[in-house]
Design an enzyme around this catalytic site. Structure first.
Site, PDB file in Angstrom:
ATOM      1  N   SER A  78      61.465 -40.147   5.267  1.00 27.89           N
ATOM      2  CA  SER A  78      62.494 -39.813   6.254  1.00 27.89           C
ATOM      3  C   SER A  78      63.587 -40.873   6.243  1.00 27.89           C
ATOM      4  CB  SER A  78      61.892 -39.728   7.652  1.00 27.89           C
ATOM      5  OG  SER A  78      60.870 -38.782   7.699  1.00 27.89           O
ATOM      6  N   ARG A 100      51.843 -41.941  -0.682  1.00 22.83           N
ATOM      7  CA  ARG A 100      52.862 -41.852  -1.718  1.00 22.83           C
ATOM      8  C   ARG A 100      52.631 -42.865  -2.823  1.00 22.83           C
ATOM      9  NH1 ARG A 100      57.254 -41.848   2.872  1.00 22.83           N
ATOM     10  NH2 ARG A 100      55.520 -43.070   3.651  1.00 22.83           N
TER      11      ARG A 100
HETATM   12  P1  ADP Z   1      54.588 -42.612  10.134  1.00 20.48           P
HETATM   13  O1  ADP Z   1      55.644 -43.338  10.930  1.00 20.48           O
HETATM   14  O2  ADP Z   1      53.314 -42.379  10.889  1.00 20.48           O
HETATM   15  O3  ADP Z   1      54.344 -43.138   8.741  1.00 20.48           O
HETATM   16  P2  ADP Z   1      55.983 -40.446   8.842  1.00 20.48           P
HETATM   17  O4  ADP Z   1      56.660 -39.297   9.485  1.00 20.48           O
HETATM   18  O5  ADP Z   1      56.805 -41.385   8.059  1.00 20.48           O
HETATM   19  O6  ADP Z   1      55.192 -41.156  10.007  1.00 20.48           O
HETATM   20  O7  ADP Z   1      54.814 -39.910   7.907  1.00 20.48           O
HETATM   21  C1  ADP Z   1      53.805 -39.074   8.395  1.00 20.48           C
HETATM   22  C2  ADP Z   1      52.773 -38.861   7.307  1.00 20.48           C
HETATM   23  O8  ADP Z   1      53.349 -38.168   6.220  1.00 20.48           O
HETATM   24  C3  ADP Z   1      52.218 -40.160   6.735  1.00 20.48           C
HETATM   25  O9  ADP Z   1      50.861 -39.965   6.395  1.00 20.48           O
HETATM   26  C4  ADP Z   1      53.031 -40.361   5.494  1.00 20.48           C
HETATM   27  O10 ADP Z   1      52.345 -41.133   4.536  1.00 20.48           O
HETATM   28  C5  ADP Z   1      53.176 -38.917   5.039  1.00 20.48           C
HETATM   29  N1  ADP Z   1      54.363 -38.730   4.209  1.00 20.48           N
HETATM   30  C6  ADP Z   1      55.630 -39.064   4.480  1.00 20.48           C
HETATM   31  N2  ADP Z   1      56.453 -38.735   3.458  1.00 20.48           N
HETATM   32  C7  ADP Z   1      55.653 -38.169   2.510  1.00 20.48           C
HETATM   33  C8  ADP Z   1      55.882 -37.645   1.197  1.00 20.48           C
HETATM   34  N3  ADP Z   1      57.089 -37.648   0.640  1.00 20.48           N
HETATM   35  N4  ADP Z   1      54.826 -37.145   0.522  1.00 20.48           N
HETATM   36  C9  ADP Z   1      53.592 -37.169   1.069  1.00 20.48           C
HETATM   37  N5  ADP Z   1      53.305 -37.666   2.289  1.00 20.48           N
HETATM   38  C10 ADP Z   1      54.317 -38.158   2.995  1.00 20.48           C
END
Ligand code: ADP
Length: 168
Positions: A137, A99
């Site tokens: 999230s 991001r």
């Molecule tokens: P983690 O705890 O492994 O970061 P997340 O569920 O927060 O798990 O994120 C999973 C993946 O999705 C990560 O690679 C994160 O960077 C990506 N991600 C989360 N939100 C977004 C978004 N809004 N746009 C693009 N990628 C995202």
């Protein structure tokens, strides 16, 4: 000269907490699927990190959010090392979304560790779409918790599940 036919499937894993799935995640998953034959959405089941949603709820919300568009997409949970899970499903690529620069330092560290553990597995980054670059999230949970609208950032099914959690 005979041409070598490469028939091996290209398989990628999109790992994460997905607590809960957002439009940002969905965009990365769909873009990964355009490149790879199979994409495994792998929800980390970490007993030290209790989320808002149970692992089963997260898996179900992901499946419902994909809305039947599941060709070549698999939704599973995993425990332990991500690289071990990748080997289990025969994936050679981990896909992560980026991001902002602030994501990068953490991602670089993870990528380097995974490379040290499993040299045959590569990590590919997909840059978040501008409109989702501020969506996470945790921020979405905060918005709903304080009475805000989440429908621009998560599918309706997820927005409803969030409202239910906070009204319990
Ligand atoms: P983690 O705890 O492994 O970061 P997340 O569920 O927060 O798990 O994120 C999973 C993946 O999705 C990560 O690679 C994160 O960077 C990506 N991600 C989360 N939100 C977004 C978004 N809004 N746009 C693009 N990628 C995202």
């Amino acid at each position: 000269m005979s041409k070598k036919v490469i028939s091996e499937k290209k398989i990628a894993v999109c790992p994460g907490s997905f607590d809960p799935i957002t439009y940002g995640h969905l965009d990365i998953i769909r873009r990964a699927r355009h490149v790879f034959d199979e994409v495994y959405i792998a929800v980390l089941n970490n007993s030290n990190k209790k989320g808002l949603f149970t692992i089963d709820e997260r898996l179900s919300l992901i499946e419902q959010s994909l809305d039947g568009d599941m060709d070549g997409i698999f939704v599973e949970s995993f425990q332990g090392l991500l690289v071990d899970y990748c080997k289990q499903v025969d994936a050679h690529v981990i896909v992560r979304g980026l991001r902002a620069v602030s994501d990068f330092e953490y991602e670089m560290q993870l990528t380097s560790m995974n490379k040290a553990l499993a040299p045959n597995i590569d990590t590919f980054y997909i840059q978040a779409r501008n409109e989702y670059s501020f969506v996470s999230s945790s921020v979405v949970k905060d918005v709903v918790k304080h009475g805000g609208q989440a429908s621009d950032f998560v599918p309706d099914i997820v927005a409803n599940a969030l409202s239910q959690k906070f009204n319990q």
